[in-house]
Design an enzyme around this catalytic site. Structure first.
Site, PDB file in Angstrom:
ATOM      1  N   ARG A 102       0.876  -1.184   0.000  1.00 55.29           N
ATOM      2  CA  ARG A 102       0.000   0.000   0.000  1.00 55.29           C
ATOM      3  C   ARG A 102       0.901   1.219   0.000  1.00 55.29           C
ATOM      4  NH1 ARG A 102      -5.307   1.413   3.461  1.00 55.29           N
ATOM      5  NH2 ARG A 102      -6.098   0.143   1.751  1.00 55.29           N
ATOM      6  N   HIS A 129      -7.196   1.088  -6.688  1.00 58.07           N
ATOM      7  CA  HIS A 129      -7.408   0.181  -5.548  1.00 58.07           C
ATOM      8  C   HIS A 129      -8.057  -1.103  -6.096  1.00 58.07           C
ATOM      9  CE1 HIS A 129      -7.680  -1.121  -1.527  1.00 58.07           C
ATOM     10  NE2 HIS A 129      -8.553  -0.276  -1.012  1.00 58.07           N
TER      11      HIS A 129
END
Ligand code: CP
Ligand code: NVA
Length: 303
Positions: A102, A129
């Site tokens: 991330r 995402h």
């Protein structure tokens, strides 16, 4: 080496197979538990930003499949600061079978993928995402039993989540109506990329939020201020209120319309309690589906 960085990199057939696998793994998990198909496999989870869902669902997903997950916090390895991304990728690749990252800049996941001897999974970047979008598609598929021909209305900031949803729409054959304030719309490059996958009819930009939800099967929203944009929060609070997903807006849609949000929610801002906790909300099944959708991705990449 196959990575999971962007839905655009995977074919519609491959993505649908991942959804089918997620459905299977979810059922298996709920009826006695998953077989340990990732026994002996390990996943490093590198975080530059906070997380609840991504961190816990990947960690539990690995454990439930018989594997191991290692959490690496934002302050630990200093991706690109303490050490170059190319070096981090090659070092991690000697210890683990896969890396979930991330990051802030999307280039950080592409750079990891460029150098990594093991698969890289994008657990959110400023650009997209994709794991969230797969869980969202699973949730919509469970609800309606199909994807083609559905309409998803997205209200609010056109961000990383919007972008992955749009690529999901293009790949899975549903339509997206996006309603954002001036200055917060999707960029041309993203619109062209989606059109290149699914044609120009995949997305419609509608400035009036009430009009946007009129034919929606799904209403979706996300935070007005994403991680890393905190200094813009005050300015954003001034322009986004007309795009709030609230009860009067939900009344403009159909009785069968469901409401989704990737979470974390800022209740009272982009969504109200009455909608988030109401009968049309699917926020928590959607959050749970991160676990099942990601298991399918892990099995595909690490087995
Ligand atoms: N939706 C999502 O990615 O949540 P976290 O930021 O808590 O991981
Ligand atoms: N758009 C949000 C999603 C959080 C899961 C962010 O980037 O902060």
């Amino acid at each position: 080496m196959r990575h999971f960085l962007d839905l655009a990199d995977w074919s519609s057939e491959e993505l649908m197979r991942l959804i089918d696998e997620a459905v299977f793994l979810k059922k298996e998990f709920r009826t006695g538990g998953n077989r340990p198909i990732l026994q002996g496999k390990s996943l490093a989870m590198v975080f530059q930003k906070p997380s609840l869902r991504t961190r816990v669902s990947f960690e539990m997903g690995m454990q439930q499949l018989g594997g191991y997950a290692l959490y690496i916090s934002p302050n630990e390895i200093g991706l690109g600061k303490r050490e170059s991304i190319a070096d981090v990728a090659r070092v991690l690749g000697g210890y683990v079978n896969g890396v979930m990252a991330r990051v802030f800049a999307h280039e950080h996941v592409t750079e990891l993928a460029k150098w990594s001897p093991v698969p890289i999974i994008n657990g959110l970047s400023d650009y997209n995402h994709p794991c969230q979008a797969m869980a969202d598609v699973l949730t919509i598929y469970e609800e309606f039993g199909q994807l083609k021909g559905l309409t998803l209305a997205y209200l609010g900031d056109s961000n990383n989540v919007t972008r992955s949803l749009l690529f999901a729409a293009a790949k899975f054959g549903f339509k997206m109506v996006v309603s954002s304030p001036a200055g917060y719309a999707l960029d041309e490059e993203t619109l062209d990329k989606a059109a290149g996958i699914g044609g120009y009819q995949v997305v419609q930009l509608v400035s009036d939020p009430q009009e946007a939800v009129r034919n929606a099967d799904v209403i979706y929203t996300d935070t007005w201020t994403s991680m890393g944009q905190e200094e813009e929060a005050e300015q954003r609070r001034k322009v986004f209120p007309p795009y709030q997903v609230n009860y009067p807006l939900l009344q403009m849609a159909s009785a069968h319309t469901i409401v989704m949000h990737c979470l974390p929610a800022h209740r009272g801002e982009e969504i109200t309690d009455s909608v988030a906790d109401g009968p049309q909300s699917r926020l928590f099944p959607q959050a749970e589906n991160r676990l099942h959708a990601q298991k399918a991705i892990l099995v595909q990449l690490l087995r």
